[in-house]
Motif scaffolding. Structure first.
Motif, PDB file in Angstrom:
ATOM      1  N   SER A 178      -3.135  -8.029   1.349  1.00  0.00           N
ATOM      2  CA  SER A 178      -3.690  -7.678   2.652  1.00  0.00           C
ATOM      3  C   SER A 178      -3.936  -9.063   3.647  1.00  0.00           C
ATOM      4  CB  SER A 178      -5.125  -6.795   2.615  1.00  0.00           C
ATOM      5  OG  SER A 178      -6.144  -7.397   1.925  1.00  0.00           O
ATOM      6  N   THR A 203       7.510   1.110   9.545  1.00  0.00           N
ATOM      7  CA  THR A 203       6.166   0.984   8.589  1.00  0.00           C
ATOM      8  C   THR A 203       5.403   2.248   8.124  1.00  0.00           C
ATOM      9  OG1 THR A 203       4.254  -0.295   8.289  1.00  0.00           O
ATOM     10  CG2 THR A 203       4.957   0.445  10.476  1.00  0.00           C
ATOM     11  N   ASP A 205       2.204   1.362   7.576  1.00  0.00           N
ATOM     12  CA  ASP A 205       0.943   0.576   7.780  1.00  0.00           C
ATOM     13  C   ASP A 205       0.492   0.967   9.258  1.00  0.00           C
ATOM     14  OD1 ASP A 205      -1.227  -1.126   8.479  1.00  0.00           O
ATOM     15  OD2 ASP A 205      -0.262  -2.655   7.379  1.00  0.00           O
TER      16      ASP A 205
END
Length: 225
Positions: A178, A203, A205
């Motif tokens: 992270s 992504t 994320d």
């Protein structure tokens, strides 16, 4: 009014598995302006990576139109598309794709080698990019001497060495912890602003997606939002 850096119109793509048609993209349309950053999100199998590959000219659609940097990809040969990619676009992959026998500096300069543009000025630019991504003390190191985050920084420096008009990034932080992922994200957007490079980021994320100017959500081969 300037033309979009990328325009996609009614793009469709299918593959056949055990003689059964699998529709991966179904009439996808969108455009990206110069300097704009967008994220393409969606569940696995939604068509995100296939869409990015088509937009970059790595594969051909079954139907539809792709205009990249003012060029109609359907009207270009494979060699012409490869030259366009080399001149106008760059890639960042989740698995880095560094050459193991080359140093960090040499890896960054690979696109220049392919164009026969290795000179003192461009070497200085490569060193400057590695310095920007915090690797000024690692320029002579080989990939196996670098951490995953450091390898991804080399990949980012390599992606910007040709000052591309558009950068395609497929899960650029997927293999990183992270803290390192956040550093890489900051670098991407910093370089994006410095060079007015359009960013197309595939992504999962959502935090990374939220940092882009716009998000295209995909599901079952279609843009849903």
């Amino acid at each position: 009014m300037s033309q979009p850096i990328l325009r996609v119109k009614e793009l469709s793509k299918s593959y056949f598995l055990n003689k059964k048609e699998l529709k991966v993209l179904d009439c996808v349309s969108f455009s990206i302006e110069e300097g704009e950053s967008i994220a393409i999100t969606g569940p696995s199998g939604s068509g995100k990576s296939t869409l990015m590959g088509l937009c970059a000219g790595l594969d051909s659609p079954d139907s539809g139109e792709i205009i990249l940097c003012g060029q109609d990809l359907a009207k270009m040969s494979e060699d012409q598309r490869a030259f366009l990619r080399l001149q106008q676009s760059s890639f960042i992959f989740q698995s880095f794709h560094l050459m193991p026998t080359l140093t960090a500096l040499e890896n960054v300069m690979v696109p220049l080698e392919l164009q026969g543009q290795v000179n003192k000025s461009n070497k200085s630019r490569a060193i400057e990019l590695l310095t920007q991504v915090g690797l000024q003390d690692r320029i002579k190191h080989f990939p196996n001497q670098l951490s995953g985050g450091e390898q991804q920084r080399v990949a980012i420096a390599r992606a910007f060495i040709n000052q591309p008009k558009i950068l395609f990034a497929d899960e650029p932080t997927g293999n990183l912890d992270s803290h390192t992922a956040e550093t890489i994200q900051d670098l991407l957007f910093e370089l994006n602003k410095q060079h007015s490079t359009s960013l197309v980021i595939v992504t999962h994320d959502l935090e990374l997606a939220a940092k882009t100017q716009r998000t295209l959500k995909m599901n079952a081969g279609q843009i849903t939002a």
